[in-house]
Design a protein around this motif. Structure first.
Motif, PDB file in Angstrom:
ATOM      1  N   GLU A 166      18.901   3.926   8.660  1.00 17.37           N
ATOM      2  CA  GLU A 166      17.595   3.549   9.199  1.00 17.37           C
ATOM      3  C   GLU A 166      16.615   3.198   8.086  1.00 17.37           C
ATOM      4  O   GLU A 166      15.835   2.240   8.207  1.00 17.37           O
ATOM      5  CB  GLU A 166      17.026   4.683  10.050  1.00 17.37           C
ATOM      6  CG  GLU A 166      17.789   4.950  11.340  1.00 17.37           C
ATOM      7  CD  GLU A 166      19.022   5.819  11.120  1.00 17.37           C
ATOM      8  OE1 GLU A 166      19.291   6.194   9.958  1.00 17.37           O
ATOM      9  OE2 GLU A 166      19.705   6.116  12.120  1.00 17.37           O
ATOM     10  N   GLN A 167      16.657   3.957   6.997  1.00 18.18           N
ATOM     11  CA  GLN A 167      15.740   3.695   5.886  1.00 18.18           C
ATOM     12  C   GLN A 167      15.998   2.330   5.266  1.00 18.18           C
ATOM     13  O   GLN A 167      15.058   1.564   5.002  1.00 18.18           O
ATOM     14  CB  GLN A 167      15.886   4.781   4.816  1.00 18.18           C
ATOM     15  CG  GLN A 167      15.447   6.167   5.257  1.00 18.18           C
ATOM     16  CD  GLN A 167      15.572   7.173   4.130  1.00 18.18           C
ATOM     17  OE1 GLN A 167      14.770   7.166   3.192  1.00 18.18           O
ATOM     18  NE2 GLN A 167      16.580   8.031   4.209  1.00 18.18           N
ATOM     19  N   MET A 175      17.437  -0.260   6.621  1.00 16.13           N
ATOM     20  CA  MET A 175      17.078  -1.326   7.545  1.00 16.13           C
ATOM     21  C   MET A 175      15.566  -1.565   7.531  1.00 16.13           C
ATOM     22  O   MET A 175      15.114  -2.717   7.542  1.00 16.13           O
ATOM     23  CB  MET A 175      17.546  -0.984   8.959  1.00 16.13           C
ATOM     24  CG  MET A 175      19.055  -1.027   9.152  1.00 16.13           C
ATOM     25  SD  MET A 175      19.805  -2.622   8.711  1.00 16.13           S
ATOM     26  CE  MET A 175      18.973  -3.730   9.854  1.00 16.13           C
ATOM     27  N   VAL A 176      14.783  -0.481   7.511  1.00 11.49           N
ATOM     28  CA  VAL A 176      13.325  -0.626   7.464  1.00 11.49           C
ATOM     29  C   VAL A 176      12.904  -1.286   6.156  1.00 11.49           C
ATOM     30  O   VAL A 176      12.089  -2.222   6.146  1.00 11.49           O
ATOM     31  CB  VAL A 176      12.638   0.747   7.613  1.00 11.49           C
ATOM     32  CG1 VAL A 176      11.136   0.625   7.329  1.00 11.49           C
ATOM     33  CG2 VAL A 176      12.856   1.300   9.013  1.00 11.49           C
ATOM     34  N   ALA A 206      23.168  -1.656   4.425  1.00 12.69           N
ATOM     35  CA  ALA A 206      22.943  -0.473   5.254  1.00 12.69           C
ATOM     36  C   ALA A 206      24.251   0.140   5.735  1.00 12.69           C
ATOM     37  O   ALA A 206      24.376   1.354   5.854  1.00 12.69           O
ATOM     38  CB  ALA A 206      22.058  -0.827   6.454  1.00 12.69           C
ATOM     39  N   ARG A 255      17.443  12.205   4.176  1.00 13.71           N
ATOM     40  CA  ARG A 255      17.377  11.630   5.514  1.00 13.71           C
ATOM     41  C   ARG A 255      18.458  10.575   5.666  1.00 13.71           C
ATOM     42  O   ARG A 255      18.963  10.058   4.661  1.00 13.71           O
ATOM     43  CB  ARG A 255      15.988  11.024   5.758  1.00 13.71           C
ATOM     44  CG  ARG A 255      14.868  12.063   5.720  1.00 13.71           C
ATOM     45  CD  ARG A 255      13.487  11.421   5.712  1.00 13.71           C
ATOM     46  NE  ARG A 255      13.370  10.444   6.781  1.00 13.71           N
ATOM     47  CZ  ARG A 255      12.964   9.188   6.570  1.00 13.71           C
ATOM     48  NH1 ARG A 255      12.671   8.775   5.350  1.00 13.71           N
ATOM     49  NH2 ARG A 255      12.857   8.354   7.579  1.00 13.71           N
TER      50      ARG A 255
END
Length: 205
Positions: free
Chosen positions: A145-146, A148-149, A59, A141
């Protein structure tokens, strides 16, 4: 928010990635057979801690990190290969006798560290995550965050599949004779030794 269709495809891919036994699963099974379900679950905790650190690295920017890590790739690889071979040898030479109270006396820290080290012993896992996770990232985007999710999802799937191995092995230990446990340990040990040798022979991409 991740598109539901993509999410289903991603979860299915994570399941296929996690269900195939590898070095980490072999250690989880061996520890669960020797120390019970608790030992297997503690080992899984270690593998997931190491995987979270790998996801975080991806990330933060795999390319930037690998520019530094790449110089030490060979050393990391050989140390990891040696550790896998050492654990495999211990399994191969184990007596197969089960101590049903071992999990009560064994330090939880030992299982956690072993799980983490086995997972980190193979730098290919980091490279795989670096190639796998970005495939499902929406470039329009923020990527952090993506990833990590997505990383937490693959960790959750891996935890579930590995826990199934741990529970099955933890229950089976009461039904297995010393000879059968010794056979399982030898198979698991052989897998780890072969994995260590294979890892040592791999060239950096």
């Amino acid at each position: 928010m991740i598109d539901p269709t993509i999410l289903i495809t991603y979860i299915a891919a994570c399941f296929l990635f996690s269900i195939v036994p590898g070095p980490s699963v072999s250690v989880v099974v061996a520890n669960a057979l020797g120390g019970g379900t608790r030992a297997g679950l503690l080992t899984i905790l270690g593998t997931e801690i190491s995987m979270f650190s790998m996801v975080l690295i991806v990330a933060l920017g795999l390319e930037a990190v690998m520019a530094v890590v790449a110089e030490a790739f060979t050393i990391i690889k050989l140390i990891g290969a040696g550790y896998l071979i050492w654990i495999g040898w211990k399994m191969l030479t184990s007596s197969g006798e089960l101590d049903l109270h071992a999990s009560r006396r064994m330090s939880a820290r030992r299982y956690i560290w072993q799980g983490a080290l086995v997972n980190w012993a193979n730098p290919k896992t980091l490279l795989f995550l670096g190639a796998f996770l970005p495939q499902f990232v929406d470039l329009n985007r923020p990527a952090f965050e993506q990833i990590m999710v997505l990383g937490l999802i693959v960790m959750a799937v891996a935890t579930v599949t590995d826990a199934l191995y741990a529970f099955a092995s933890g229950q089976a230990r009461h039904l297995l004779s010393a000879a059968r446990v010794r056979l399982v340990n030898r198979v698991s040990g052989a897998v780890l030794i072969c994995g260590g040798v294979w890892l040592a022979l791999q060239r950096r991409a």
